[in-house]
Design a protein around this motif. Structure first.
Motif, short mmCIF file in Angstrom:
data_model
loop_
_atom_site.label_atom_id
_atom_site.label_comp_id
_atom_site.label_asym_id
_atom_site.label_seq_id
_atom_site.Cartn_x
_atom_site.Cartn_y
_atom_site.Cartn_z
N SER A 363 0.82 -1.08 0.03
CA SER A 363 -0.07 0.06 0.07
C SER A 363 0.80 1.25 0.11
O SER A 363 2.11 1.19 -0.07
CB SER A 363 -0.95 0.05 1.40
OG SER A 363 0.00 -0.01 2.39
N THR A 364 0.33 2.43 -0.24
CA THR A 364 0.83 3.48 -0.11
C THR A 364 0.82 4.22 1.40
O THR A 364 -0.30 4.54 1.97
CB THR A 364 0.47 4.45 -1.16
OG1 THR A 364 0.47 3.89 -2.65
CG2 THR A 364 1.46 5.82 -1.46
N GLY A 365 1.76 4.55 2.02
CA GLY A 365 1.88 5.32 3.33
C GLY A 365 1.58 6.60 3.45
O GLY A 365 1.53 7.20 2.04
N ALA A 366 1.47 7.19 4.30
CA ALA A 366 0.94 8.78 4.61
C ALA A 366 1.95 9.52 4.04
O ALA A 366 1.93 10.61 3.50
CB ALA A 366 0.92 9.14 6.13
N ASP A 367 3.39 8.94 3.79
CA ASP A 367 4.58 9.75 3.37
C ASP A 367 4.65 9.34 1.65
O ASP A 367 5.66 10.04 1.35
CB ASP A 367 5.92 9.22 4.08
CG ASP A 367 5.91 7.92 4.04
OD1 ASP A 367 5.23 6.95 3.50
OD2 ASP A 367 7.33 7.18 4.40
N GLU A 371 4.15 0.66 1.45
CA GLU A 371 4.15 -0.08 2.82
C GLU A 371 4.13 -1.54 2.24
O GLU A 371 3.41 -1.88 1.38
CB GLU A 371 3.19 0.66 3.55
CG GLU A 371 3.12 1.92 4.02
CD GLU A 371 4.12 1.97 5.15
OE1 GLU A 371 4.22 0.73 5.87
OE2 GLU A 371 4.78 3.16 5.69
#
Ligand SMILES: [Zn+2]
Length: 433
Positions: A363-367, A371
């Motif tokens: 997945s794509t993390g907050a940054d 991930e």
């Protein structure tokens, strides 16, 4: 004696010359019959008659998977009446694509697998149990079935059913060969163990193993292959195929990559900039089909990253071999500064006997960075699991994904969302908007 077409015993240079002769008519056919390629040739000002060399050919734009998804119908080169079968890709990577095959395409498909079965030294004496789906528009089932028919061997279409039924059929019919997913062989082994008979006691001598790789980057048996070999003395043959290509590359006994059949496709391995990689380097498998009528493809980028091997093989074939899929280009993970592909993670997890089932989630993390999480069901308490697994990851990549321990049922629900034909082992949430 295995049948080897004469061209497959010639040098790589002679094979290239042979393919060049076939390429001209193939390009002419696209210009005449393919709405998609005719448009592309016009827009890009490509004069297919003016191509004089492979260098010229390498300047023709490639075809992406997305283009095939978006303009699916524009790839059809025949009148709908000439279509004998509509097959489809599994759709594990985006929208499924329909592939229309003519009668000649079905014969070409059968011939391809006829060659594959010769690669694995099958004969007309063999009885093959097909442990894969033969319906649901799935190409591989039909391809193997018709290839066996052309070979003169017998087929038993058990499909991907329960191990008890598979073993009953093996015993009753004295099955000599299987076409199966390698991880399903582990389930057959587990069933044999639970019922106190050795898997190797039966009549099965060879397995054409589909869908999952059996080799690591050095062409050595990976964890999955080693686990099978430890319990079952059976010859395993790996294969690479993709529905869009209507072509498979199957290993011979040497196990040094899947053999290319130059009469069926042109293979290129390309880097990020679309340039050919040096021999032995990892590149994106890019295919031009030869002899396909319904939906031929020109420089089609599969997204699969493989290595090519060009030295003559001990089996007598001199064709290039395609190594295992090291990853899909779009599935490349950049996790905490490390680049890795899912198959390498599968290999680590497959090597741990305590792990029953797993799913990898990217997945794509907050940054904005990738991930990586692994959901798994295993025989260990989380603390013991962490203690065993974390070093395996940190040793290989210096980074450790998040590990989530779940029940068998919870993993099953992740693996079979909707009506999937195959269990999902990778969930990639990055490209979903
Ligand atoms: Zn070989």
């Amino acid at each position: 004696m295995s049948f080897i077409p004469a061209i497959e015993q010639k040098s790589i240079a002679e094979q290239a010359a042979f393919q060049w002769e076939k390429l001209g008519p193939a390009l002419e056919y696209l210009l005449q019959h393919s709405p998609y390629y005719r448009r592309m040739f016009g827009e890009q000002q490509i004069d297919v008659k003016a191509l004089r060399s492979w260098e010229d050919f390498a300047r023709v734009p490639t075809t992406s998977k997305e283009a095939l998804q978006q303009y699916n119908n524009d790839f059809l080169c025949v009148a709908p009446k000439a279509v004998r079968e509509y097959m489809s890709t599994s759709g594990t990577l985006g929208r499924p694509v329909t592939i229309a095959l003519t009668q000649n395409d079905l014969l070409r498909l059968a011939y391809n697998e006829y060659l594959s079965f010769h690669c694995i030294e099958a004969t007309d004496e063999d009885i093959f149990q097909l442990m894969l789906t033969l319906d649901r528009q799935f190409m591989a089932g039909v391809a193997y079935y018709s290839g066996l028919s052309l070979l003169g061997a017998a087929s038993i279409r058990t499909g991907p059913g329960l191990p008890a039924m598979q073993w009953d059929t093996i015993r009753q019919m004295k099955t000599t060969g299987l076409v199966a997913v390698p991880s399903f062989l582990l389930k057959l082994i587990a069933h044999a163990k639970a019922n106190d008979f050795p898997a190797g006691s039966g009549t099965v001598k060879k397995v054409l193993a589909i869908g999952e790789s059996l080799r690591d980057e050095e062409l050595q048996p990976n964890a999955l292959a080693r686990q099978i070999a430890a319990e079952w003395d059976v010859q395993l043959y790996s294969t690479y195929a993709a529905t869009e290509l209507q072509t498979a590359f199957t290993e011979c006994r040497a196990g040094q990559g899947g053999h290319h059949h130059p009469e069926l496709v042109v293979v290129e391995l390309l880097d990020d900039r679309g340039q050919p990689v040096a021999p032995g380097e990892k590149g994106e498998v890019t295919i031009t089909t030869l002899g396909v009528e319904g939906m031929p493809l020109l420089r089609y980028r599969t997204g699969d990253m493989c290595r090519g091997y060009y030295e003559p093989c001990s089996c007598g074939r001199h064709t290039m071999r395609l190594g295992p899929v090291l990853g899909r280009k779009q599935q490349m993970i950049k996790f905490k500064g490390t680049t890795l592909y899912p198959p390498a993670i599968f290999d680590v997890l497959n090597g741990v006997p305590q792990i029953q089932e797993y799913v990898i989630e990217i997945s794509t993390g907050a940054d904005g960075q990738d991930e990586l999480a692994i959901y798994l069901h295993c025989d260990m308490e989380p603390a013991a699991g962490d203690e065993l697994l974390r070093p395996l990851f940190s040793h290989r990549w210096r980074v450790v994904p998040r590990l989530h321990y779940r029940s068998a049922e919870a993993i099953r629900q992740l693996q079979y969302p909707g009506h999937n034909r195959k269990p999902v082992k990778l969930i990639d949430l990055r490209h979903i908007s």
